[in-house]
Design a protein around this motif. Structure first.
Motif, PDB file in Angstrom:
ATOM      1  N   PRO A 162      21.963  13.834 -11.333  1.00 44.58           N
ATOM      2  CA  PRO A 162      21.286  13.663 -10.040  1.00 44.58           C
ATOM      3  C   PRO A 162      20.883  12.203  -9.844  1.00 44.58           C
ATOM      4  O   PRO A 162      20.570  11.531 -10.822  1.00 44.58           O
ATOM      5  CB  PRO A 162      20.048  14.546 -10.156  1.00 44.58           C
ATOM      6  CG  PRO A 162      20.352  15.498 -11.266  1.00 44.58           C
ATOM      7  CD  PRO A 162      21.297  14.792 -12.192  1.00 44.58           C
ATOM      8  N   PRO A 163      20.905  11.695  -8.674  1.00 45.29           N
ATOM      9  CA  PRO A 163      21.207  12.324  -7.384  1.00 45.29           C
ATOM     10  C   PRO A 163      22.676  12.184  -6.968  1.00 45.29           C
ATOM     11  O   PRO A 163      22.990  12.187  -5.791  1.00 45.29           O
ATOM     12  CB  PRO A 163      20.314  11.552  -6.429  1.00 45.29           C
ATOM     13  CG  PRO A 163      20.325  10.156  -6.983  1.00 45.29           C
ATOM     14  CD  PRO A 163      20.389  10.325  -8.487  1.00 45.29           C
ATOM     15  N   ARG A 164      23.570  12.078  -7.920  1.00 43.78           N
ATOM     16  CA  ARG A 164      24.986  11.862  -7.599  1.00 43.78           C
ATOM     17  C   ARG A 164      25.867  13.050  -7.974  1.00 43.78           C
ATOM     18  O   ARG A 164      27.057  12.894  -8.184  1.00 43.78           O
ATOM     19  CB  ARG A 164      25.471  10.581  -8.275  1.00 43.78           C
ATOM     20  CG  ARG A 164      24.826   9.359  -7.667  1.00 43.78           C
ATOM     21  CD  ARG A 164      25.184   8.081  -8.382  1.00 43.78           C
ATOM     22  NE  ARG A 164      24.575   6.959  -7.706  1.00 43.78           N
ATOM     23  CZ  ARG A 164      23.340   6.530  -7.941  1.00 43.78           C
ATOM     24  NH1 ARG A 164      22.593   7.138  -8.837  1.00 43.78           N
ATOM     25  NH2 ARG A 164      22.852   5.511  -7.272  1.00 43.78           N
ATOM     26  N   THR A 165      25.279  14.238  -8.053  1.00 45.79           N
ATOM     27  CA  THR A 165      26.079  15.429  -8.334  1.00 45.79           C
ATOM     28  C   THR A 165      26.907  15.782  -7.107  1.00 45.79           C
ATOM     29  O   THR A 165      26.630  15.311  -5.998  1.00 45.79           O
ATOM     30  CB  THR A 165      25.186  16.633  -8.690  1.00 45.79           C
ATOM     31  OG1 THR A 165      24.413  16.991  -7.541  1.00 45.79           O
ATOM     32  CG2 THR A 165      24.271  16.326  -9.872  1.00 45.79           C
ATOM     33  N   LEU A 166      27.896  16.612  -7.300  1.00 44.47           N
ATOM     34  CA  LEU A 166      28.732  17.031  -6.180  1.00 44.47           C
ATOM     35  C   LEU A 166      27.888  17.728  -5.118  1.00 44.47           C
ATOM     36  O   LEU A 166      28.037  17.446  -3.927  1.00 44.47           O
ATOM     37  CB  LEU A 166      29.863  17.942  -6.665  1.00 44.47           C
ATOM     38  CG  LEU A 166      30.809  18.470  -5.593  1.00 44.47           C
ATOM     39  CD1 LEU A 166      31.447  17.336  -4.791  1.00 44.47           C
ATOM     40  CD2 LEU A 166      31.871  19.366  -6.218  1.00 44.47           C
ATOM     41  N   GLN A 167      26.988  18.592  -5.537  1.00 47.37           N
ATOM     42  CA  GLN A 167      26.133  19.297  -4.563  1.00 47.37           C
ATOM     43  C   GLN A 167      25.258  18.313  -3.788  1.00 47.37           C
ATOM     44  O   GLN A 167      25.104  18.447  -2.572  1.00 47.37           O
ATOM     45  CB  GLN A 167      25.265  20.344  -5.255  1.00 47.37           C
ATOM     46  CG  GLN A 167      26.035  21.575  -5.681  1.00 47.37           C
ATOM     47  CD  GLN A 167      26.832  22.187  -4.533  1.00 47.37           C
ATOM     48  OE1 GLN A 167      28.056  22.068  -4.508  1.00 47.37           O
ATOM     49  NE2 GLN A 167      26.175  22.817  -3.600  1.00 47.37           N
ATOM     50  N   ASP A 168      24.672  17.340  -4.488  1.00 46.99           N
ATOM     51  CA  ASP A 168      23.850  16.321  -3.815  1.00 46.99           C
ATOM     52  C   ASP A 168      24.672  15.551  -2.797  1.00 46.99           C
ATOM     53  O   ASP A 168      24.223  15.287  -1.678  1.00 46.99           O
ATOM     54  CB  ASP A 168      23.255  15.329  -4.827  1.00 46.99           C
ATOM     55  CG  ASP A 168      22.223  15.950  -5.736  1.00 46.99           C
ATOM     56  OD1 ASP A 168      21.562  16.927  -5.334  1.00 46.99           O
ATOM     57  OD2 ASP A 168      22.084  15.452  -6.883  1.00 46.99           O
ATOM     58  N   ARG A 169      25.882  15.188  -3.182  1.00 46.05           N
ATOM     59  CA  ARG A 169      26.750  14.420  -2.288  1.00 46.05           C
ATOM     60  C   ARG A 169      27.169  15.237  -1.068  1.00 46.05           C
ATOM     61  O   ARG A 169      27.239  14.719   0.043  1.00 46.05           O
ATOM     62  CB  ARG A 169      27.984  13.918  -3.037  1.00 46.05           C
ATOM     63  CG  ARG A 169      27.655  12.921  -4.140  1.00 46.05           C
ATOM     64  CD  ARG A 169      26.761  11.819  -3.678  1.00 46.05           C
ATOM     65  NE  ARG A 169      26.853  10.664  -4.556  1.00 46.05           N
ATOM     66  CZ  ARG A 169      26.175   9.561  -4.389  1.00 46.05           C
ATOM     67  NH1 ARG A 169      25.327   9.439  -3.395  1.00 46.05           N
ATOM     68  NH2 ARG A 169      26.317   8.544  -5.214  1.00 46.05           N
ATOM     69  N   LEU A 170      27.458  16.525  -1.279  1.00 45.45           N
ATOM     70  CA  LEU A 170      27.854  17.372  -0.154  1.00 45.45           C
ATOM     71  C   LEU A 170      26.715  17.545   0.843  1.00 45.45           C
ATOM     72  O   LEU A 170      26.937  17.559   2.059  1.00 45.45           O
ATOM     73  CB  LEU A 170      28.357  18.727  -0.653  1.00 45.45           C
ATOM     74  CG  LEU A 170      29.646  18.678  -1.474  1.00 45.45           C
ATOM     75  CD1 LEU A 170      30.008  20.074  -1.967  1.00 45.45           C
ATOM     76  CD2 LEU A 170      30.786  18.054  -0.701  1.00 45.45           C
ATOM     77  N   LEU A 171      25.483  17.655   0.351  1.00 44.47           N
ATOM     78  CA  LEU A 171      24.326  17.723   1.247  1.00 44.47           C
ATOM     79  C   LEU A 171      24.192  16.428   2.043  1.00 44.47           C
ATOM     80  O   LEU A 171      23.925  16.450   3.247  1.00 44.47           O
ATOM     81  CB  LEU A 171      23.046  17.996   0.445  1.00 44.47           C
ATOM     82  CG  LEU A 171      22.914  19.381  -0.163  1.00 44.47           C
ATOM     83  CD1 LEU A 171      21.705  19.439  -1.089  1.00 44.47           C
ATOM     84  CD2 LEU A 171      22.821  20.435   0.923  1.00 44.47           C
TER      85      LEU A 171
END
Length: 129
Positions: free
Chosen positions: A60-69
Motif C-alpha cells: 500500500p498505497p500502490r496495490t492493484l486495488q488501491d490503483r483501481l480505486l
C-alpha cells in the motif's frame, strides 16, 4: 506537448522513468507525484495531465486495488486523462498476471506495461495515448 503524471514506489524508478520518457520524446512534460503527494487526482487536474503512469506493487498505497480505486476517482475528475499501470513482472509475476487479467475486465479503458520494456518502447507507447 504531452503532460504525464508519474507515481512510482522508489525515487530510483521515478528518476529512471522520467529520464526514459524525456529522452525518448523531448516534448513530454513529466510531473513526479513524489512520496509526499497525498492527492494524485488533484495533481492531475492542476497540471492538466494527459496520462497518469502508476507503478503497481504489493505494498500500500500502490496495490492493484488501491490503483483501481484511484483510476475510478480520476475518471470523474479528469475523464480525458489516460491511465497506464506499470508492473515489474520479474519481481511480482502473480501481480503482473492480475494486472493483465484486470485489464481485460471492467477496467478496459486502462493500459498496462511491464517494467522490463525498453525506454524507447515506453516512450513510443506513451506517445500513442
Amino acid at each position: 506537448m504531452r503532460r504525464i503524471v508519474l507515481d512510482a514506489q522508489y525515487s530510483v524508478m521515478t528518476s529512471a522513468l522520467t529520464m526514459a520518457l524525456k529522452h525518448g520524446r523531448p516534448d513530454f512534460q513529466v510531473q513526479n507525484a513524489g512520496p509526499k503527494t497525498k492527492d494524485i487526482i488533484k495533481l492531475c487536474r492542476s497540471c492538466r495531465a494527459d496520462v497518469l503512469l502508476l507503478e503497481v506493487c504489493p505494498h500500500p498505497p500502490r496495490t492493484l486495488q488501491d490503483r483501481l480505486l484511484l483510476v475510478n476517482d480520476l475518471r470523474d475528475v479528469c475523464p480525458h486523462c489516460k491511465t497506464v499501470l506499470l508492473v515489474d513482472e520479474a519481481e511480482y509475476p502473480e501481480l503482473a498476471t492480475a494486472v493483465c487479467l484486470d485489464k481485460k475486465g471492467p477496467h478496459c479503458t486502462m493500459y498496462f506495461v511491464y517494467a522490463s520494456v525498453s525506454p524507447a518502447y515506453l516512450s513510443a507507447m506513451m506517445d500513442t495515448l
